[in-house]
Design an enzyme around this catalytic site. Structure first.
Site, PDB file in Angstrom:
ATOM      1  N   ALA A  23       0.857  -1.428  -0.056  1.00  0.00           N
ATOM      2  CA  ALA A  23       0.200   0.073   0.130  1.00  0.00           C
ATOM      3  C   ALA A  23       0.976   1.223  -0.052  1.00  0.00           C
ATOM      4  CB  ALA A  23      -0.882   0.030   1.030  1.00  0.00           C
ATOM      5  N   LEU A  24       1.715   1.243  -0.904  1.00  0.00           N
ATOM      6  CA  LEU A  24       2.829   2.184  -1.002  1.00  0.00           C
ATOM      7  C   LEU A  24       2.259   3.748  -1.112  1.00  0.00           C
ATOM      8  CD1 LEU A  24       5.395   0.292  -2.993  1.00  0.00           C
ATOM      9  CD2 LEU A  24       5.182   0.321  -0.735  1.00  0.00           C
ATOM     10  N   HIS A  25       3.054   4.725  -0.551  1.00  0.00           N
ATOM     11  CA  HIS A  25       2.793   6.152  -0.740  1.00  0.00           C
ATOM     12  C   HIS A  25       4.068   6.766  -0.952  1.00  0.00           C
ATOM     13  CE1 HIS A  25       3.837   6.196   3.262  1.00  0.00           C
ATOM     14  NE2 HIS A  25       2.741   5.449   3.665  1.00  0.00           N
TER      15      HIS A  25
ATOM     16  N   GLY B 239       5.740   8.433   1.034  1.00  0.00           N
ATOM     17  CA  GLY B 239       6.735   8.262   2.148  1.00  0.00           C
ATOM     18  C   GLY B 239       7.575   6.768   1.829  1.00  0.00           C
ATOM     19  N   HIS B 240       7.149   5.979   1.322  1.00  0.00           N
ATOM     20  CA  HIS B 240       7.936   4.617   0.969  1.00  0.00           C
ATOM     21  C   HIS B 240       8.611   5.072  -0.180  1.00  0.00           C
ATOM     22  CE1 HIS B 240       4.118   2.624   2.502  1.00  0.00           C
ATOM     23  NE2 HIS B 240       5.118   1.934   3.337  1.00  0.00           N
TER      24      HIS B 240
ATOM     25  N   GLY C 291      11.122   4.840   7.944  1.00  0.00           N
ATOM     26  CA  GLY C 291      10.676   6.224   8.072  1.00  0.00           C
ATOM     27  C   GLY C 291      10.732   6.484   9.527  1.00  0.00           C
TER      28      GLY C 291
ATOM     29  N   LYS D 228       8.287   8.219  10.804  1.00  0.00           N
ATOM     30  CA  LYS D 228       7.091   8.304  11.685  1.00  0.00           C
ATOM     31  C   LYS D 228       6.695   7.083  12.682  1.00  0.00           C
ATOM     32  CE  LYS D 228       3.080   6.756   9.476  1.00  0.00           C
ATOM     33  NZ  LYS D 228       2.522   5.995  10.440  1.00  0.00           N
ATOM     34  N   ASP D 229       7.428   6.104  12.250  1.00  0.00           N
ATOM     35  CA  ASP D 229       7.316   4.898  13.216  1.00  0.00           C
ATOM     36  C   ASP D 229       8.514   4.993  14.112  1.00  0.00           C
ATOM     37  OD1 ASP D 229       5.103   3.302  12.207  1.00  0.00           O
ATOM     38  OD2 ASP D 229       6.253   3.425  10.340  1.00  0.00           O
TER      39      ASP D 229
ATOM     40  N   ARG E 191      -2.538   3.650   6.139  1.00  0.00           N
ATOM     41  CA  ARG E 191      -3.789   3.439   6.730  1.00  0.00           C
ATOM     42  C   ARG E 191      -4.560   4.536   6.403  1.00  0.00           C
ATOM     43  NH1 ARG E 191      -0.753   0.604  10.669  1.00  0.00           N
ATOM     44  NH2 ARG E 191      -2.007  -1.435  11.419  1.00  0.00           N
TER      45      ARG E 191
HETATM   46  O1  PAF Z   1       6.895  -0.159   9.063  1.00  0.00           O
HETATM   47  C1  PAF Z   1       6.526  -1.166   8.480  1.00  0.00           C
HETATM   48  O2  PAF Z   1       5.720  -1.005   7.372  1.00  0.00           O
HETATM   49  C2  PAF Z   1       6.761  -2.469   9.104  1.00  0.00           C
HETATM   50  O3  PAF Z   1       6.514  -2.676  10.527  1.00  0.00           O
HETATM   51  C3  PAF Z   1       7.834  -3.262   8.456  1.00  0.00           C
HETATM   52  C4  PAF Z   1       9.210  -2.588   8.917  1.00  0.00           C
HETATM   53  C5  PAF Z   1       8.148  -3.449   6.973  1.00  0.00           C
HETATM   54  C6  PAF Z   1       7.995  -4.696   9.075  1.00  0.00           C
HETATM   55  O4  PAF Z   1       6.831  -5.432   8.533  1.00  0.00           O
END
Ligand code: PAF
Length: 287
Positions: A35-37, A39-40, A150, A152-153, A190
């Site tokens: 579900a790339l955006h 940010g990715h 990122g 964000k996490d 999300r």
């Molecule tokens: O940040 C995420 O999308 C996930 O936690 C990760 C690092 C890909 C592990 O599943």
């Protein structure tokens, strides 16, 4: 145009990895759950700048979901993700099945001490154990020189750094800035699950965090916390789960701005049934 190769099995990945090793190429890795955006994509671009070859993985890891409903709802669209990756430096896309990553169930338990007992770790029991399980497996499979995550996490980054330290991976962890929508909402897979009214309310999270910068250092940490929670709660579409002001290295709560030169405010908010997280690094606030 970049020709991207889709790889679904460990065996294929092993073959490509041996070849890259023979060619002495450095590997940059961007693990994702799809579900790339943007940010990715910014992580993929950063990996392309730092490394010879970029590997992206797309794998919705079941072991990191403590809520089965969240796992079920998690957005998945490999076709669209592949299209988005087409014009990026991604050369190898690894999109394995659950059986491929976990031929047998992973029973490993990690101990991250206090890092895991606060914020996301406290509210999503087992979440970071699952993240460590999958990221360590992916690192073993991909063998990256650098891996890109990122900011964000924020807590995830601290956990992954600790995992790399404990397991002696030679991988360098590169933290990349949060990418935001024009209205300030931190980009997240999300976000696509938000209803119209929740999407409209969600930017208040980033706006409030940004306003809280004005509290540093004249107002207390306790006042800043109260301001952020109260301000967000005023919107009936947003229910904060926590807002913690922590030492950015240890993730433990601080009582005053003098406790550390690296203080971060981390928040989780429910917008309907979608849980959003964001954070602000207070040292970056203009004084
Ligand atoms: O940040 C995420 O999308 C996930 O936690 C990760 C690092 C890909 C592990 O599943």
């Amino acid at each position: 145009m970049n020709v991207m190769e889709l790889i679904k099995t460990r065996q294929e990945l092993d073959d490509r990895r041996s070849q890259l090793r023979k060619e002495n190429k450095s590997v940059g890795f961007v693990p994702t759950m799809g579900a790339l955006h943007q940010g990715h994509l910014s992580l993929v671009e950063a990996a392309g700048k730092h490394c010879d070859v970029v590997v992206v993985s797309i794998f919705v890891n079941p072991t990191q979901f403590n809520d089965p409903g969240d796992l079920e709802r998690y957005p998945r669209d490999l076709e669209k993700d592949m299209q988005l990756l087409e014009n990026t430096p991604c050369e190898l896309l690894f999109a394995p099945s659950v059986k491929e990553v976990y031929p047998e169930s992973d029973t490993r338990t990690f101990d991250f001490g206090q890092l895991d007992r606060v914020m996301e770790g406290k509210h999503r029991p087992g979440h970071f154990n699952g993240v460590a399980q999958v990221v360590s497996r992916l690192f073993e499979m991909v063998g990256p020189h650098k891996a890109f995550f990122g900011q964000k996490d924020f807590q995830q980054l601290a956990i992954i750094r600790e995992m790399v330290r404990q397991m002696n991976f030679g991988t360098e962890i590169v933290a990349c800035s949060i990418i935001r929508e024009p209205d300030g909402l931190a980009m997240s897979s999300r976000n696509t699950l938000l209803t119209k009214k929740h999407r409209k309310s969600a930017p208040l999270i980033a706006k409030t965090l940004s306003e809280s910068c004005n509290f540093v250092p004249s107002k207390s940490v306790a006042d800043t916390k109260a301001f952020v929670l109260k301000h967000i709660e005023q919107d009936e579409n947003l229910i904060p789960e926590y807002f913690e002001i922590v030492n950015g290295d240890t993730l433990q709560s601080v009582d005053s701005w003098e406790e550390s030169p690296y203080i971060v405010g981390c928040i989780a908010v429910f917008a309907g049934n979608v849980r959003l997280i964001d954070n602000i690094i207070y040292k970056n606030c203009a004084k």
